[in-house]
Scaffold this motif. Structure first.
Motif, PDB file in Angstrom:
ATOM      1  N   LYS A 374       2.886  75.706  51.401  1.00 42.82           N
ATOM      2  CA  LYS A 374       2.586  74.386  50.849  1.00 42.82           C
ATOM      3  C   LYS A 374       3.798  73.485  51.028  1.00 42.82           C
ATOM      4  CE  LYS A 374       2.002  72.115  46.354  1.00 42.82           C
ATOM      5  NZ  LYS A 374       1.926  72.332  44.891  1.00 42.82           N
ATOM      6  N   VAL A 375       3.564  72.243  51.421  1.00 42.79           N
ATOM      7  CA  VAL A 375       4.644  71.260  51.495  1.00 42.79           C
ATOM      8  C   VAL A 375       4.738  70.591  50.128  1.00 42.79           C
ATOM      9  CG1 VAL A 375       5.520  69.193  52.631  1.00 42.79           C
ATOM     10  CG2 VAL A 375       4.247  70.892  53.958  1.00 42.79           C
ATOM     11  N   ILE A 376       5.794  70.938  49.388  1.00 43.77           N
ATOM     12  CA  ILE A 376       5.955  70.375  48.050  1.00 43.77           C
ATOM     13  C   ILE A 376       6.146  68.864  48.164  1.00 43.77           C
ATOM     14  CG2 ILE A 376       7.381  70.368  45.963  1.00 43.77           C
ATOM     15  CD1 ILE A 376       8.134  73.254  46.603  1.00 43.77           C
ATOM     16  N   PRO A 377       5.377  68.058  47.433  1.00 47.25           N
ATOM     17  CA  PRO A 377       5.518  66.604  47.527  1.00 47.25           C
ATOM     18  C   PRO A 377       6.941  66.154  47.199  1.00 47.25           C
ATOM     19  CG  PRO A 377       3.527  67.185  46.320  1.00 47.25           C
ATOM     20  CD  PRO A 377       4.301  68.452  46.507  1.00 47.25           C
ATOM     21  N   TYR A 378       7.360  65.049  47.787  1.00 42.22           N
ATOM     22  CA  TYR A 378       8.724  64.552  47.608  1.00 42.22           C
ATOM     23  C   TYR A 378       9.023  64.277  46.143  1.00 42.22           C
ATOM     24  CZ  TYR A 378      12.824  61.551  47.960  1.00 42.22           C
ATOM     25  OH  TYR A 378      14.079  61.008  47.803  1.00 42.22           O
ATOM     26  N   GLU A 379       8.029  63.795  45.403  1.00 46.43           N
ATOM     27  CA  GLU A 379       8.244  63.489  43.992  1.00 46.43           C
ATOM     28  C   GLU A 379       8.644  64.723  43.192  1.00 46.43           C
ATOM     29  OE1 GLU A 379       5.544  62.827  45.667  1.00 46.43           O
ATOM     30  OE2 GLU A 379       5.635  60.641  45.945  1.00 46.43           O
ATOM     31  N   GLU A 380       8.205  65.915  43.651  1.00 47.35           N
ATOM     32  CA  GLU A 380       8.517  67.160  42.955  1.00 47.35           C
ATOM     33  C   GLU A 380       9.676  67.903  43.605  1.00 47.35           C
ATOM     34  OE1 GLU A 380       4.977  69.484  42.849  1.00 47.35           O
ATOM     35  OE2 GLU A 380       3.675  67.753  42.441  1.00 47.35           O
ATOM     36  N   ASP A 381      10.278  67.306  44.616  1.00 47.49           N
ATOM     37  CA  ASP A 381      11.229  68.033  45.453  1.00 47.49           C
ATOM     38  C   ASP A 381      12.519  67.228  45.644  1.00 47.49           C
ATOM     39  OD1 ASP A 381      11.947  70.244  46.939  1.00 47.49           O
ATOM     40  OD2 ASP A 381      11.092  69.500  48.796  1.00 47.49           O
ATOM     41  N   LYS A 382      12.966  66.568  44.566  1.00 49.02           N
ATOM     42  CA  LYS A 382      14.106  65.658  44.711  1.00 49.02           C
ATOM     43  C   LYS A 382      15.460  66.332  44.558  1.00 49.02           C
ATOM     44  CE  LYS A 382      11.994  61.211  43.724  1.00 49.02           C
ATOM     45  NZ  LYS A 382      12.070  59.947  42.950  1.00 49.02           N
ATOM     46  N   ASP A 383      15.468  67.646  44.386  1.00 55.82           N
ATOM     47  CA  ASP A 383      16.735  68.369  44.299  1.00 55.82           C
ATOM     48  C   ASP A 383      17.273  68.564  45.718  1.00 55.82           C
ATOM     49  OD1 ASP A 383      18.925  69.858  43.592  1.00 55.82           O
ATOM     50  OD2 ASP A 383      17.788  71.692  43.176  1.00 55.82           O
ATOM     51  N   MET A 384      17.748  67.483  46.298  1.00 59.34           N
ATOM     52  CA  MET A 384      18.223  67.536  47.681  1.00 59.34           C
ATOM     53  C   MET A 384      19.440  68.447  47.819  1.00 59.34           C
ATOM     54  SD  MET A 384      16.129  65.684  49.392  1.00 59.34           S
ATOM     55  CE  MET A 384      14.850  66.182  48.255  1.00 59.34           C
ATOM     56  N   GLU A 385      20.257  68.493  46.792  1.00 58.72           N
ATOM     57  CA  GLU A 385      21.459  69.318  46.865  1.00 58.72           C
ATOM     58  C   GLU A 385      21.101  70.796  46.977  1.00 58.72           C
ATOM     59  OE1 GLU A 385      25.517  70.274  44.259  1.00 58.72           O
ATOM     60  OE2 GLU A 385      24.263  68.547  43.760  1.00 58.72           O
TER      61      GLU A 385
END
Length: 529
Positions: A374-385
């Motif tokens: 599944k491609v987690i939506p960007y809104e739920e995946d903001k932990d870029m670090e």
């Protein structure tokens, strides 16, 4: 006297007419997929009905040869059929059947047969089938004979006028209507998925009542060429929908049949069908003679509605409900896999890259699709670090895999040539096209949301962003699948891309950034070779 001898011979012949239940039981034995069973049972019943129609066609064509001459042709055809079947038909359970596509698809679970027959469901199905066959008699043959033949032939002949329908036309109308079973067979798998088998049965009962009512109204109206055309159109256009109910009995009975009772339940199905075909025309004929044709057909309409009421409780039984679309292998845990690990991978969470590779390799080797996470939506995946911190590990693993693949391709002792290797990769990567397109679209949205959220203004910078994407993602291969001609070059180019990103990642981690790295070369000349 000859007539009664003929009738008695037909009764004796019926005792040996077991081809349909045997065929239905055979399908129940060799097909393990519910979807395939439903489709094949429908095809078998349609062929049976069309075969009966074929007998009528032979009788019409041999009309000048005598009343009983077509029987010799039929006997000859049945003899050839018996010899052909005995010689070529493979018994269920024979090892030769393993070469045919008779098992459940990898995405679909096999049917688990019960240990005993559900008697309540059995007699519900059989009684509904009997009522359906009685009700269908009002549609065919009563709507043709006596309704249409009286309205468009006999009434005109009695008045000394040219009839709208000839005797030959009536004969062809009678036998060719069975051909409408073919479109019905083609439609039933789709209807089964939408309404379920029992729901399709009830719909067929109600449509039989509706089509019969429409024909009754047209047949009792003024006898004109336009009315006759409308009568024929309604009969032929509506007939495929009325057959739905007859194509559902076999699949429903198959579901409740234990392994050793498949022939028994399908025999009951055939008996119910033949019982209705044998007695209903006679009983409705007596009713029409004693009252009127309109009353007889109206009773038939009521019986079709009664059949719908009898079959309705079956719609509440999950066994006869809609065929559930199976979850594709790319989106579920397969037998023997580490459930916790695969579920995390399917959910789009970070998992050990090497274990993921080995899991997908095993899937590809067994002809199944690799995991499509599944491609987690960007809104739920903001932990870029957190996402970026593992990039180096992933890049290294990707390069290691590429090295292993390139080594295996050039190793004469690997036991797999390039053609086999390409087939394995294509099957694993591109088997589930629906999941591939869905994941690609979701990833594109993730990138778009990221660019919008991080100041790139994609709505005004589309051209520049396209150029940046082309720079960041050079083409690996423009071919739609791997071939022996492109496989090595594609792997090498892919490895180069991962190596480039690994170098950039390591430089970022060490803070080895110079002013030229940060600011670029400015107005300095740059030469490309």
């Amino acid at each position: 006297n000859s007539f009664w001898v003929f009738c008695i011979s037909q009764i004796a012949f019926g005792f040996f007419l077991g081809n349909l239940p045997v065929g239905m039981a055979y399908i129940g034995d060799i097909y393990k997929s519910k979807k395939e069973k439903e489709k094949e049972l429908g095809i078998l019943v349609s062929f049976f009905v069309m075969g009966n129609s074929g007998g009528g066609i032979i009788a019409i064509l041999m009309n000048g040869s005598g009343l009983f001459a077509p029987l010799w042709v039929g006997a000859g055809i049945m003899g050839v059929s018996a010899v052909y079947t005995s010689w070529y038909m493979i018994e269920a359970g024979d090892v030769q059947l393993e070469t045919f596509m008779v098992k459940a698809d990898e995405e679909e679970e096999e049917i688990t047969r019960p240990d005993t027959i559900d008697s309540k469901a059995l007699w519900n199905i059989v009684s509904g089938a009997v009522a359906d066959n009685f009700g269908s008699t009002a549609l065919f043959p009563l709507c043709l004979s006596p309704l249409a033949i009286e309205q468009y032939l006999f009434d005109f002949a009695d008045a000394g006028e040219e009839p709208i329908m000839s005797v030959l036309g009536y004969q062809w109308l009678s036998v060719m209507v069975a051909g409408m079973v073919v479109p019905s067979t083609m439609m039933t798998p789709y209807v089964f998925r939408k309404l379920g088998v029992a729901g399709t049965c009830v719909m067929g009962n109600l449509l039989t009542a509706l089509i019969t009512f429409m024909l009754l109204m047209i047949g009792n109206g003024p006898a004109t060429n336009a009315a006759f055309g409308g009568f024929v159109f309604v009969m032929y256009a509506g007939f495929p929908f009325t057959v739905f109910s007859q194509l559902t009995t076999g699949p429903m009975l198959d579901v409740i049949a234990p392994e050793d009772k498949i022939g028994y339940v399908q025999g009951l199905n055939n008996a119910a069908m033949n019982f209705g075909m044998a007695f209903a025309p006679w009983l409705f004929g007596l009713l029409a003679d004693g009252t009127t044709t309109t009353i007889a057909i109206s009773v038939g309409i009521g019986v079709s509605c009664l059949a719908a009421m009898i079959n309705f409780p079956l719609t509440c039984d999950a066994r006869f409900g809609r065929t559930q679309e199976p979850v594709p292998a790319s989106k579920r845990i397969l037998e023997g896999e580490d459930e916790e690990f695969v579920q995390k991978a399917l959910d789009g969470e970070f998992v050990d890259p090497e274990t993921l590779f080995l899991t997908n390799l095993h899937r590809a080797e067994t002809g199944k699709s690799v995991i499509v996470p599944k491609v987690i939506p960007y809104e739920e995946d903001k932990d870029m670090e957190g996402l970026f911190s593992r990039a180096g590990e992933v890049y290294k693993q990707k390069m290691k895999v590429h090295d292993q693949l390139l080594s295996a391709l050039n190793d004469p002792n690997s036991g797999r040539d390039k053609n086999e290797f390409c087939a394995l990769m294509n099957a694993g990567l591109y088997k589930d096209q629906a999941a591939t397109k869905e994941a690609t679209a979701d990833l594109g949205k993730w990138i778009g949301d990221y660019l919008e959220d991080t100041g790139y203004n994609p709505h005004t910078q589309s051209v520049a962003i396209k150029q940046m994407v082309l720079t960041a993602f050079p083409p690996i291969s423009r071919d739609k699948e791997y071939t022996p001609q492109n496989i090595e070059n594609a792997l090498l180019r892919s490895r180069q891309v991962y190596n480039k990103y690994l170098s950039a990642y390591e430089k970022e981690q060490k803070n080895e950034w110079t002013w030229s790295n940060v600011l670029g070369t400015g107005s300095s000349s740059v030469f490309y070779s």
